[in-house]
Design a protein around this motif. Sequence first.
Motif, mmCIF file in Angstrom:
data_model
loop_
_atom_site.group_PDB
_atom_site.id
_atom_site.type_symbol
_atom_site.label_atom_id
_atom_site.label_comp_id
_atom_site.label_asym_id
_atom_site.label_seq_id
_atom_site.Cartn_x
_atom_site.Cartn_y
_atom_site.Cartn_z
ATOM 1 N N SER B 10 2.227 4.638 -3.915
ATOM 2 C CA SER B 10 1.384 3.502 -4.263
ATOM 3 C C SER B 10 0.228 3.950 -5.146
ATOM 4 O O SER B 10 -0.146 3.289 -6.105
ATOM 5 N N TYR B 11 -0.321 5.149 -4.805
ATOM 6 C CA TYR B 11 -1.456 5.651 -5.592
ATOM 7 C C TYR B 11 -1.062 5.862 -7.047
ATOM 8 O O TYR B 11 -1.756 5.455 -7.974
ATOM 9 N N GLN B 14 -0.680 2.596 -8.764
ATOM 10 C CA GLN B 14 -1.979 2.018 -9.087
ATOM 11 C C GLN B 14 -2.640 2.773 -10.230
ATOM 12 O O GLN B 14 -3.302 2.184 -11.077
ATOM 13 N N MET B 15 -2.459 4.108 -10.225
ATOM 14 C CA MET B 15 -3.044 4.892 -11.313
ATOM 15 C C MET B 15 -2.392 4.519 -12.640
ATOM 16 O O MET B 15 -3.051 4.460 -13.675
#
Lengths: 307, 293
Positions: B10-11, B14-15
Amino acid sequence: MDKTKTQRLGLPNLGLGVGLRSKHYSHLMHNDPVIDWFEIISENYINNFGYSRRVLEHVAGMRPIVMHGVSMSIGSTDPLNLTYLQQLKDLANFVNPVWISDHLCWTGVAHVNTHDLLPMPLTLESLEHVTERVNRVQDVLQRPLILENPSTYMEFHSSVLHEWEFMTELVNKTGCGLLLDVNNVFVSGSNHGFDPEFYIRNIPHHAVVQIHIAGPTDCEDYILDTHDQSVPTPVWKLYRLAQELTGGVSTLLEWDANIPEYDELVAEVGKARQVLLGDYPDVPVYRSPYLNAVSNPVDHQLQITNG
Amino acid sequence: MLFQTPLITSYKLQMAELVNIQRWLTSIMVKPGSLAEKVQRADQHYHLDHSAVIRGTDRMSPQQKIGIYARGYIARLLECMSAEFPAVKYLMGEDLFETFAKAYLIRAPSTSPDLYDLGKHFPAFLKASQPKNKVVGNQTFDLPVDLATLERAIAEAARIPGLESQIPDTSSEPDIFHLFGDAGIHPSPCMLLLYLQYPLIDFVRAVQHDEQPDAPPPAESYVVVSRKNYIVYTHTLLPWQWFFLKGLQSTGSYRKAVEDAARSSGESTDSIMADLVLWLPIAENFGYVYRAL
């Protein structure tokens, strides 16, 4: 990094200061600065080996200097510019600043530098991203980074944190310090409809190292951070609140366009003494019907100066 | 990618969104066109909907908010270009100057943290903007190019590393080192030599003093820009002087510089050697050269 809650990260309260600007070089080379300390725009001196650096050396011999940057781009998704960081460190070795600051923002991506202070989506991912970069910068500089809240003119739908929450978490995770620009809080609060006092009451006061004050411009539909006017009454009120909550931190007047003569500049920041006694100057926010006002003016950095 | 497990956290996702948003906004700021066109193009290119990215308010739409940044970008950097090239701006007039400066900023957006790098390629940009079919012998289009070249050189000479606090000032010490071959004479690191089609030093100086000079007629001009004790000097040189300094810069040899100057200017080496006796102290005083003791 020491993350204990030492007031101002153990850094001193330098008193009242102004920005070192080329317009005042000649005056400062021949007169007592009167003021307590100076803030420089780091980028104006990094690759400058001419008269500006000579003046800086002279002034640094008389008063404390703080380095304030505009190009670290701590929020950018580009890799950190290690060359720039080394140049910053080299300048710090030359000028021995009391601290080094920059902004919670990004200035560009894909190697483009817009020379503006652009807002971050205030998400948990942004927080993780900036946290990692602040830690790396602090490792390079071997000192805490002091980060300023920028003036912003837009917000992202994806934001899940308020700016004061983001700043608080960043302080908790990195041990960085805060440069609380009360004018920027006023500008952003006006533009986004939040209460500036609530913002100031909800940041970690022990981490505030410095306060910026400045005069913005009311462009009718929004307020712009123009640094070209006297500090208006509502900003002075936020300033007093911030000084009460922090227990007293260094104060710096920013004035970057239509820069007044040195005596007038010193008199303007000197109003802070009366403000702390509850005596506020009656100054409305400057209103301009024109759309050509510029936020974050930077052309003062390019004035040719000659010894 | 083949053989790599597509484990996207997810990170990372999102990045990737943050990267996309930053590229999207940067492109709106630096690309040409009306705000509406730029926003529409960026939305399409980066697969975003600006009204779903930026919050609007009762008073301002998302596009109007983006416009504050887009307008500020150009206005801020135009002010920087005006600060570095005041004589070019005076010569062209505000509207034409802004047209060229905007085109330059679009063609070569800043990639440096240092604002002084912003105008670095402006003279070359103006040169490349000259009409391809200009009449031979018509030097009109060289005037703004030469002017930008001179103003850029003045800006550079004011900042680049010089002799201050490095070399002891020997310019007031009488000696005759320079009479004898490679006599320890070196070119200053902050000396810039320009060959221009117009005599522009007085023009630039007049603009700096808020006067309203007329553009000079064309005449070749051998110019030196230098700095000594933090003062920037701009002077017109005789051709042999200019070629001598050029030779000193390129070869580092006093003797070869004299030979270069003789060959390029048509003067005899004896004549140049004799003139150098009188002129070198002046060159030292203005920081064109220094002596290493």
